[in-house]
Each structure stands twice: as structure tokens, then as C-alpha cells.
Design a protein around this motif. Sequence first.
Motif, PDB file in Angstrom:
ATOM      1  N   PRO A   1       0.821  -1.221   0.000  1.00 22.11           N
ATOM      2  CA  PRO A   1       0.000   0.000   0.000  1.00 22.11           C
ATOM      3  C   PRO A   1       0.848   1.261   0.000  1.00 22.11           C
ATOM      4  CG  PRO A   1      -0.657  -1.523   1.758  1.00 22.11           C
ATOM      5  CD  PRO A   1       0.631  -2.026   1.214  1.00 22.11           C
ATOM      6  N   GLN A   2       0.353   2.299  -0.707  1.00 18.97           N
ATOM      7  CA  GLN A   2       1.010   3.597  -0.766  1.00 18.97           C
ATOM      8  C   GLN A   2       0.121   4.650  -0.125  1.00 18.97           C
ATOM      9  OE1 GLN A   2       4.295   3.634  -2.333  1.00 18.97           O
ATOM     10  NE2 GLN A   2       3.751   1.459  -1.990  1.00 18.97           N
TER      11      GLN A   2
ATOM     12  N   TYR B   1      -1.116   1.010  -4.914  1.00 13.59           N
ATOM     13  CA  TYR B   1      -0.262  -0.075  -4.429  1.00 13.59           C
ATOM     14  C   TYR B   1       0.918  -0.224  -5.380  1.00 13.59           C
ATOM     15  CZ  TYR B   1      -4.058  -1.529  -1.315  1.00 13.59           C
ATOM     16  OH  TYR B   1      -5.012  -1.561  -0.332  1.00 13.59           O
TER      17      TYR B   1
ATOM     18  N   ILE C   1      -1.530  -8.582  -0.270  1.00 14.86           N
ATOM     19  CA  ILE C   1      -1.137  -7.429   0.533  1.00 14.86           C
ATOM     20  C   ILE C   1      -0.419  -7.948   1.772  1.00 14.86           C
ATOM     21  CG2 ILE C   1      -1.970  -5.430   1.826  1.00 14.86           C
ATOM     22  CD1 ILE C   1      -4.459  -5.483  -0.013  1.00 14.86           C
TER      23      ILE C   1
ATOM     24  N   TRP D   1      -4.053  -0.291  -8.662  1.00  7.98           N
ATOM     25  CA  TRP D   1      -5.160   0.127  -7.820  1.00  7.98           C
ATOM     26  C   TRP D   1      -6.030  -1.082  -7.480  1.00  7.98           C
ATOM     27  CZ3 TRP D   1      -3.028   2.920 -11.683  1.00  7.98           C
ATOM     28  CH2 TRP D   1      -2.605   4.217 -11.365  1.00  7.98           C
TER      29      TRP D   1
ATOM     30  N   PRO E   1     -10.098  -5.468  -0.071  1.00  6.19           N
ATOM     31  CA  PRO E   1      -8.845  -6.185   0.204  1.00  6.19           C
ATOM     32  C   PRO E   1      -9.113  -7.642   0.560  1.00  6.19           C
ATOM     33  CG  PRO E   1      -8.896  -4.073   1.342  1.00  6.19           C
ATOM     34  CD  PRO E   1     -10.272  -4.297   0.801  1.00  6.19           C
TER      35      PRO E   1
END
Length: 592
Positions: free
Chosen positions: A182-183, A188, A216, A275, A280
Amino acid sequence: MPTYKAPLRDMRYVLYDVMGGDDLTSLPGYEDFSRDTLDAVLEEAAKICEEVLQPLNRSGDEEGCAYENGVVRTPKGFKQAYDTFRDGGWTSIACDPDYGGQGLPAAVNTLVEEMICSANLSFGMYPGLSHGAYVALHGYGSDALKKAYLPKLVDGTWSGTMCLTEPHCGTDLGQMRTKAVPQEDGSYRLSGTKIFISAGEHDLTENIVHLVLAKIPGGPKGIKGVSLFLAPKFLPDADGKPGERNGVRCGSIEHKMGIKASSTCVMNFDDAKGWLIGAPHKGMQAMFAMMNTERLAVGVQGLGLAEASYQGAAAYAKERLQGRALSGAKQPDKAADPLIVHPDIRRMLLTQRAYVEGCRALAIWAAKMLDVAKKHPDEAERVKAEDFIAITTPVIKAFLTDVGFEATNLGVQIFGGHGYIREHGMEQFVRDGRIAQIYEGANGIQALDLVGRKMPAHAGRYLRALFHPVADYIEANKSNAALADLIGPLGKAFGRLQQATLHVARVGMARPDEAGAAASDYLRLFGLTTLAYLWARMAEVSLPHADSDPFHKAKVLTARFYMERLLPQTGALLSAILAGGKTMMAFEEAAF
């Protein structure tokens, strides 16, 4: 070199006469799609497939795709053909009008897909993958992602892929290692390698939109920790045009047995910006929307190749002079009779034909149920249609590709030695068709899905979506003398399917290996019985016209051939299922 002529009369027959396609106009959003409109679409699709795509099939196979320094070039003529295809609106026919699509029924889109697969399967892979990406993004993407990407996927200026498989894991996606970090801006960064990515890199479109499964960090282990992301080849700029190159590149292309003009790529994601699509760790939910679309489409690939092979084989059998008829010369003025006089040639041709036309009916039945599930105002009808799709998707994917491959092999056999030679084009159908039994979930996996997930779901509710109409049809026609030679075999096969279902359900709960051992035989039994039901229905439609119309006479005769010569497989399949899996599982591993 084979030629292809779209079987438009048979397509219309199945859509309208057998499946009642005229009532599609009663579904909300389909009011304008009259028979005249849909016929015009099919006729135009036939033209582009016959005149533009089919002439590139052999040359595309011989040239293949070329890879150099991360760049993939499709064979000569493919770019021009794709531009013609796109400009004609063929990438948009089954897409949402809100994003520039034409919104045509799935039933019609399926027939168009069959024509494309018959004419040039490799070409069809490019728009086919794009449509799958469209389905997943349309169903699960955010409004911002849909606004940015769907219009371009719909109009065909951008294309799409699905990136699942990794070097160490195929169907077992829980083992995947591609990660998504994640950013702060909500995006991402994706890192990992995907293999066997159809249309992963090519020169047909200005951008390629990759849908990527990744994990993730910190999420649940296994399949429950998989998420779905969108990562374009070029990041859109402020105007929505392809801008900065993203961190995703093709590392190589595969050198394959078939579909050589379709680029099958190793894709390397190196800190690529992406994206999230959907929630999630819920990536499989969105990806299955795409995969189920593709599984139905892959079944149609088997059907399309079988149709093309049948056309080539039937034409050759009428022309090729070889031997004399067993009952005496049929063309004594010639050196020999044509192949078509020989019973074994007819056996093979009729086997091809019976599978092709029966499978077409099943594909259109399922496609029409997609339309009902999407559009019908009655929730109960939508649920029944969804149940039908759930139970038939693994059957359509596996059964249509299995018998499709068998049919293409028969086409080679009918040609004899000439079938083994490239210039006649028959061996290409075999090579192209072989992959359809493997990708989008190998057929053994489809069988396990059928017996392990679909059959027991909701206490067997999915099964009722098919079993009830078959049982009702047998009951309604058991005293119909005109159909006696069809209803009798259908009833026996259906009884075997019911017996097999009860057996697999009973033993599978206590001994899962038993269900696994029976799975592939059960799926084929399921498919053969379903086609028997459809052939009985087609014969019922055609019988009143059989004396005056050769088309309908052929339908009735093909139905009888199917019941007498192909449906008896169900007896052997039931015996194998009831025998259990002991001989498989007792075999010592070291002895293999």
C-alpha cells in the motif's frame, strides 16, 4: 487451406426455434433487439469472420508472434484486422451502454464468439481477454476506475488481461508470491512474476490493462489473502491518454503447440503502480466473475474449432475419391467413389456434427440464462438462471472442449494422410484446440468443481436448475409416439445421471478420494445427458418439417444418431463411477 462459412441458419434455429430467442425483447433493456436487428448483427459478424479473420488464420499460425527487447509484434495483417474489428464496434457489442457499449444479449454475443473462434482463434484471444477484464472491472471496480478504463476497453483502443498464474503455482493460487504494498495515495506497488499471460504484450492497442492477483503484506494466508489489482502498461495522464510507462514488462513469450498468433507472455511486475479492485483480500470474488466469463468462452472455443473442422472434413469427404462403396459403385464413371459413401467416414462426420450442434444448443441455452440472470424483473427467475449458470459453467468449459478436441481429431482422420499435412489446415485445429482443455482451469479441475462445490451447494439446489426441466420434459413426452425413439434413450441416460449423482454425493462425503476418482466421468455423463435432452427438443421442433425441408430432416436423423451411437457411453461411464477409486488410490506411488 480450409474455408469457413458461418452456420447462420443453424445459429438462428437454435436461438429462435429451440431457445425461444424472440422473447429476449421482453427483458428490460433489450426491447429494441428484434429478430431483424439481431439477424443483421449475425450476418455482419459472419462477413468479418469469413473475409477478414479466417484468411489470416494459417499465416498467423505459421508466422507466430515475435519478441524482441520486451516488444511483441503480432503476425502480418493482425493489426489491420484488429483496427477493422474495432472500428466495426465488435469489441463493444455485449458491453454496458453507459460506457459506450451496444448492450446486445449474451446469447447473440456467444454466437459471434463462436464465429470468431472458428475463423481465427488466435485473433479472438485479444478481444476475448479484454472482455473478461471488462466484466471484472465493471462488476467490482470503483466508480473512478470504471470511468477511467471501461470506455477504452469497450471501444477497443485499450485491451485487457488477467494475470493469475505464477511459475510455482497454477490452479493453487493460494501459493502466489506477487505482493502489493500500500502507498499513501491509495495506490499499491506490485512486484512479482506472472506466466502464461495471454495477450500480455502486443502491438494491437495503445495501452494494455492488466488485472493482477497479488497479496497485501500482513493479510490472511492462502487463497483468503488474495486481492485483485489494476495495473496498466502506461499510466493515464491528465487527459486520460497513455502517459508514463508503468513498471510492468514482458520478459519473454512462450513457443507453443497451438494458438501461435496469440502472444502468451511472462510478465514481470517491478514496483508497478496499481489500484485495488473490490475489497482487500477478496480478489478471488472479482476474479471469478472474469474467470467464469472466460470459462464459458473457452467452451465456445472448443465448439468453434469443431465446427471449422467439420466443415473442412465434410467438404473433403464429398470430393476425395477413394475406394468403392461396400454395396457397389456409386459413381461407376469415375475411378473411385468419394469418401462420403463409406460407413466409417459417415460415423466420424456424424459424430462431429452431433457434438457441434448439440454443444451449440447448450452454449446458447446458458448464454440466454445469462441474459435472464442479468435482466429479468422477477428475482425468482434471476435466481433460477443463476443456478443454471453455476451448475453448467464447469460442464460447458470441460465437456465442450473435450468433445471439441475429439471432433478436430476426427477431422484429421477423415483427411487421412493429408490431414497430417499442414497445408490442409486440419492439424491446426487440433493444436489450437488442445489448450482449451487446459487453461482457465484444467478440465479435471472443472470436474472437481462440479462434484465438490456445485453439486452439493445449497443442498443440491443448483442441480435442480437442470434436472427439473429434463425430468419434466421426459414426463410430458413419455407417451409421444413420434419421439419414442428419443425419449426412451434420454430417460435411461437421465436415470444413470441421477444414480451417479446419488452415489457420488453419498460416498464423497465419507471418502473424498472417491468423489475425485469419479469426477471426470461424472462430468462427461452430465454433458452427454444434457445434450440428449437438447437433441430430443431439437428433434421435436424439426419433426413437423422433416418431410419438406432437408435441414429439418437432417436434424431428426442427427438426433437419432446421437441417441443410438454416442449416448450409450453413459452406461460405461456409470459403471466406471460405481466401480470407485480403489484401483487408483491403492496403486503404490513408487510403481508409477
